[in-house]
Write an enzyme that holds these catalytic residues in place. Structure first.
Site: not given
Lengths: 558, 385, 268
Positions: B310, B330
């Site tokens: 990510h 996240h």
């Protein structure tokens, strides 16, 4: 005593700087008084505290990523390899008297700085203080806000601890994801591959030299413009669009603002005494292979963190190139949206309403229902993103499943702003109706009287002049060019199609309000002809009606 | 106490007569510019009288009109002010003492241990906060109770300059423009503008050496054939027989690079031990077609890149019971038995799998580098393998 | 509807609205708070003494979920091979006997005496081996290196348990517990046996000395004073941000209200 000072030093200075007239004007400058006017001062004084404490810290901090082995006071990390930046921060905290206190004051002041800017920005928006002639100041303010975010980001990343280092890594990953230029930006900023050896010294120079320089210049401009145009004032008795009512700069405002500076300093010092902030020794030095649960940036970056967390996994790979929507949309969209919308808003509002007058009297937020509702929608949008940034802390402490929190946020980010808009607007309109009732009928006294006809009425007394002035008719926004009263239903030629029609529609929505003088733009306002006019106005006094007409008149021909 | 009609306020009988208002005149209790105290009823001194009588204030030959004070000299509530003064004095005394206390605390409280710093912080912070708080409170009470309440009005001039000023400005500007020849001689103008362009671009050009070009640096890590996996922290090499408990997970780094952050930021991996039959090597048993584990494992030990795809946080949170790898930043979640395929969260690509084998001495080593770039996506990155 | 609006000015109307709001909030919260299913865990282990006493305790407290012979049932995993270390960890932290099925068993009040726990552990160990309860020497903090412990902790533990062992959220209602109450022995056992969702760190992956270093880091960190003031839970920027808004900004607003308050004028 004053005589001696004036004839001695004063004379000396005046002979060199020709100051008597200018200084007198400065001394007599009138400052209106309202507690919300001090929000900007919180930011200003936090900034000064940041400068002072930052200078102290800069004497001890080493902005270097050179690796050293720690053998210092904090024995738990004895023998651990760390950067000089981290080691010097440990030294400031544990080996310099007052070092920890100053470090904490610096960090708390930074948090307060951004919080105050947010509060101040919202105050300006909700009272319409960004309108002509203050649009440029609003734009400067937006730039200051962005700079504050960056300054804070660089500042808390300087100690090179594990928590802020994780944030840097995220920043780098976000940068890298930008199409076409991402990898170049990342390599140029970090001096090569991540983490490299350049980022801390570079952030240091941005943090202590470049951005503070920009701050000083822009804050100076911001204050000068405010001085030159004079501060706005809240509606009240004797306050008009062409005067300023309050107390003079010397000695009143000087004393009050000085006291407020001391209060700000006292507050951050109290926080630094009793509330530990950024305990970098607990986080440990940065290592790119380590991470902790519950890693969040400082609160003002929280909304960016939240948008990163809630974004679904979207990407496009076409012809050997990747559009990483999952990264650069959350990174660029929320902030970009808010800042762009905010920057355009004063001009957009001017275009929609056609209102090109100077505004020096603030709106009560309720008297601009649509604007207030839009503002609250933006605030709740920001708030949902911010809350999602702490989703794992929320999940842990409130016992909610981790993915559920994210799903709630994904839906809330659309639903909550819409709800906030609707609810806020209804609340504003309701409050306006309450004010209108007071204006038309006065304050209830609780005395019941029987009229000769046998009817019972409640006596009311008129509002005091002060309250009347406050509730007074908000200046009606002038009709878009071409329309005159009485022919409001017929749009002028320019507004019958295309952009003009859009503008007409937007105008209708934006200017929706309860008409305080009882005569709405459509002729039959919600309480237009005083539906409750049956109530005796015996005690209402002569003030209300005449004032309505007078104010209504000035508004319409303004 | 006060008599607005004569312009008198308490304190007017002081010799300096109030600094803001200049001359005083009128009333037998008033003082002129002389320092003498005058008694009520005594006629004014001879030099102030003329045979024709004293001219009226404001007329030619007479004294100027009495300047009305803009600010009263004293507050309305004098007894209250006296009380307030005591409070303010007390506040300032507290502030002085606290300030001295701060200096004393600095000298008395040492640092150099965590506990000592705690005490020092408390002492310094309390005294400093008290100083500011007392000063602030004192000044506020001073302003609110000791200064007279005023409500003054200042007129706003329209911000738009007057037409004369504007016309004058336009004249000056146009004259200057003409005199400068700027408008009349286009070649001057154009070449000047042309000359400024490189100067403006130069600072940006100068930034070129901030860093090297990325080229293909992001496509590879330091893993090569035969590079041993090290158990980070202990920095020991790993035998499959040691890492034998199903459900085990540990962070590993390439041998020789354990102190190289640039290398670690891309090359760090996690190895996970599974029981027999848990890893999914083929799509046959998949409920949903998707990624599989490549045949690069040793003894059901699989190695994945620890760098989240990510934005690059270490994705290390391994849930043994669900065999999910969760990135704490996240919440991107990867399924370890299915080639670390993404099952939730913003990450779009699976964690790359490190090709592993054992060397002659029986230690875990890499076969070769990853077959795709690790870490966050970037523009030049093509599809995953 | 009319019945409601007719009573909108009733003295209790305000209270009713507040109660309704609270009820709504509570319902929403209850809906999202997770009550997930229990996850199974199974490992291997070794044997010990006091087996008979252990067996009777087992039959009373554990067999209903784990089966008459610890072979496992749909509600509780097999305990054959988990070892005495796992039993000691689960029971001495109060996680077992479990009161209800949940995504994760939290630490709670211990119901068995240390002697009973020893017996139980011995019995389970006798069934199929598995990791043994560590000795005093194995968990001793003497000569431990917390610096190395810090490096190991941030590399392998902090992603779940947090920088200072304050705990963290996992998926589907699971969580990595805070390490504030765990004894050195319990920490050792947890690493060794990998309870519930925690991975297994056997003694050849993280050696006993390294485990001691990690324990030293954890125990020293949690007893360490907070030199900067109250720790705000050591949660980090989330609580710091809340304090900045609710504490600092509010204080400043109050100060501003005082400074600008009207002096001696009546309001309408």
């Amino acid at each position: 005593m004053i005589d001696r000072a004036l004839s001695g030093t004063g004379n000396w200075l005046d002979e060199r700087f020709h100051g008597a007239k200018g200084l007198r004007t400065f001394f007599r400058k009138i400052f209106p008084d309202h507690w919300t006017f001090l929000l900007g001062e919180i930011a200003l004084y936090s900034f000064i505290i940041l400068l002072l404490t930052g200078t102290f810290l800069a004497f001890f901090f080493k902005p270097s990523m050179t690796e050293v082995v720690y053998h210092g006071v904090y024995t738990k990390l004895d023998g651990v390899k760390m950067s000089e930046a981290y080691a010097s921060t440990l030294r400031i905290s544990f080996d310099v008297r007052g070092g920890l206190l100053i470090r904490q004051i610096h960090h708390w002041a930074a948090d307060l700085f951004v919080a105050a800017i947010l509060a101040h920005m919202l105050r300006i928006f909700f009272t319409g203080a960004y309108r002509k002639p203050r649009e440029v100041n609003w734009l400067i303010g937006l730039v200051l806000f962005t700079l504050a975010l960056l300054e804070g980001l660089f500042g808390y990343s300087l100690p090179d601890d594990l928590l802020s280092g994780a944030g840097l890594r995220i920043t780098q990953g976000v940068l890298q994801s930008i199409p076409i230029v991402g990898t170049y930006l990342s390599f140029f900023l970090f001096g090569g591959q991540y983490p490299g050896h350049s980022i801390i010294p570079r952030m240091y120079i941005l943090h202590v030299l470049l951005i503070p320089g920009l701050f000083l210049a822009l804050i100076g401009a911001h204050l000068f413009i405010m001085f030159h145009q004079k501060h706005t004032q809240m509606p009240g008795k004797g306050r008009t669009n062409t005067n300023v009512v309050g107390a003079p700069m010397y000695p009143y405002f000087m004393a009050k603002t000085g006291a407020f500076f001391l209060f700000v300093f006292a507050a951050v010092t109290l926080a630094s005494t009793f509330a530990q902030i950024n305990p970098i020794w607990l986080y440990g030095p940065y290592n790119p292979l380590a991470i902790s649960s519950g890693s969040q940036p400082d609160f003002y970056m929280g909304f960016l963190e939240g948008s990163l967390r809630m974004m679904p996994a979207w990407q496009w790979v076409v012809f050997g190139h990747t559009f990483a929507f999952n990264v650069f949309i959350p990174a660029l969209l929320p902030l970009g949206l808010i800042l762009t919308a905010a920057a355009f808003w004063p001009f957009l509002e001017q275009w929609i309403t056609g209102d090109k007058r100077e505004h020096h009297v603030n709106d009560r937020p309720r008297n601009a229902p649509t604007r207030t509702a839009l503002g609250m929608a933006a605030v709740s949008f920001y708030g949902v993103l911010w809350a999602e940034g702490a989703n794992d802390v929320i999940a842990q402490h409130l016992d909610i499943s981790l993915y559920t929190v994210t799903w709630i946020a994904r839906i809330a980010v659309f639903v909550v702003p819409a709800l906030a808009y609707i609810i806020t607007k209804r609340i504003c309109l309701g409050l306006q109706r309450k004010d209108l009732h007071l204006l038309e009928h006065g304050v209830e006294t609780g005395i019941i009287r029987q009229l000769p006809s046998g009817e019972f009425i409640e006596e009311t007394r008129p509002l005091s002049e002060e309250a009347l002035a406050k509730l007074a008719v908000p200046e009606r926004l002038p009709l878009p060019a071409g329309r005159t009263d009485g022919e409001e239903d017929v749009p002028p030629p320019t507004m019958r199609r295309g952009v003009g029609r859009v503008k007409a529609r937007l105008n209708k929505v934006l200017t929706e309000t309860v008409p305080m003088n009882g005569h709405g733009p459509n002729g039959h306002g919600p309480d237009g002809h005083g539906a409750d006019g049956d109530h005796a106005r015996a005690a209402l006094g002569p003030s209300a009606d005449e004032d309505h007409d007078a104010e209504g008149g000035s508004g319409e021909h303004g | 106490m006060t008599d607005p009609s004569t312009g008198e306020w308490p304190g007017d009988n002081e010799p300096d007569g109030g600094s803001l208002s200049g001359q005083e005149a009128g009333g037998s209790a008033g003082n002129g510019p002389t320092e003498r105290r005058r008694v009520i009823g005594t006629p004014p001194p001879a030099e102030a009288r003329s045979m024709l009588g004293t001219p009226e204030p404001g007329t030619p030959g007479g004294p100027p009109l009495p300047r009305r004070r803009e600010l009263p000299a004293d507050p309305q509530d004098m007894p209250g002010a006296r009380r307030a003064e005591r409070v303010v004095v007390a506040c300032f005394v507290i502030a002085t003492l606290a300030g001295l206390g701060f200096i004393a605390a600095y000298l008395i409280f040492p640092v150099h241990s965590v506990l000592l710093v705690q005490h020092s912080n408390l002492a310094l912070g309390l005294t400093m906060a008290l100083t500011f708080l007392a000063l602030a409170a004192g000044v506020v009470i001073w302003v609110r109770r000791l200064m007279p309440v005023v409500d003054l009005t200042e007129a706003r001039k329209p911000l738009r300059s007057s037409d004369e000023d504007r016309a004058a400005f336009v004249e000056t500007f146009e004259e200057g423009a003409e005199a400068s020849q700027f408008v009349k001689r286009p070649m001057l103008r154009r070449t000047l503008i042309a000359a400024t362009v490189p100067v403006a671009i130069a600072p940006i050009i100068l930034l070129r050496d901030l860093g090297p070009l990325p080229r293909t640096l992001l496509d590879h890590t330091v893993w090569r054939k035969g590079v041993r996996l090290l158990n980070y922290g202990a920095n020991t090499q790993i035998r499959p027989g040691d890492f034998s408990s199903p459900g085990g997970m540990i962070t590993v780094v390439p041998d020789g690079y354990q102190d190289d952050f640039n290398a670690l930021a891309k090359a760090t991996c996690i190895i996970i031990k599974f029981g027999p039959g848990e890893l999914q090597f083929t799509t046959a048993d998949h409920p949903v077609p998707g990624k599989v584990v490549e045949n690069w494992t040793v003894d059901n030990i699989v190695a994945y890149s620890k760098i989240c795809t990510h934005v690059g946080c270490p994705a290390a949170l391994y849930e043994e019971t669900t065999h999910h790898i969760l990135c704490p930043c996240h919440q991107s979640t990867f399924d370890a038995v299915r080639g670390a395929e993404v099952i939730f969260g913003p990450a779009t690509r699976a964690l790359p799998q490190l090709p592993m084998t054992v060397d002659a001495q029986g230690y875990l080593v890499a076969r070769h580098d990853f077959t795709e770039p690790v870490g966050p996506s970037f523009w030049e990155r093509g599809p995953s393998t | 509807m009319r019945a409601i609006t007719l009573r909108r000015r009733h003295p209790a109307a305000g209270y009713a609205v507040v109660l309704l709001g609270l009820l709504l909030a509570g319902l929403c919260y209850a809906a999202v708070t997770s009550v997930g299913a229990a996850d199974a865990a199974s490992h291997s282990v070794t044997a010990g003494p006091l087996i008979a006493e252990g067996r009777s305790i087992f039959n009373q407290e554990c067999s209903s979920c784990h089966g008459e012979f610890a072979q496992g049932t749909p509600t509780g995993p097999s305990l054959i091979g988990v070892g005495s270390a796992a039993v000691d960890f689960q029971v001495s932290t109060g996680r077992m006997p479990a009161k209800e099925l949940a995504a994760e068993q939290p630490r709670k009040v211990v119901t068995l005496t240390p002697q009973q726990i020893r017996a139980l552990a011995a019995y389970i160990a006798s069934l199929g081996g598995g990791p043994a309860i560590p000795t005093k020497a194995e968990v001793s903090q003497v000569g431990a290196n917390p610096g190395l412990g810090q490096q190991l902790f941030v590399a392998d533990c902090a992603q779940c348990h947090g920088f200072v062992g304050q705990g963290g959220a996992l998926t589907y209602g699971k969580f990595a517990p805070a390490l504030t109450k765990s004894t050195p022995r319990q920490i050792y056992e947890a690493m060794l046996t990998g309870p519930e969702a925690m991975p297994v760190f056997n003694d050849t992956t993280i050696t006993p000395q390294q485990k001691r270093d990690i324990i030293a880091y954890i125990t020293q960190t949690r007893t360490e004073p907070n030199p900067g003031g109250f720790s705000l839970g050591r949660v980090g920027p989330v609580t710091e941000g809340l304090v900045a808004f609710i504490g600092l900004l509010l204080f400043m607003v109050l100060a501003a209200l005082w400074i600008t308050a009207k002096q001696g004028k009546a309001h309408d």
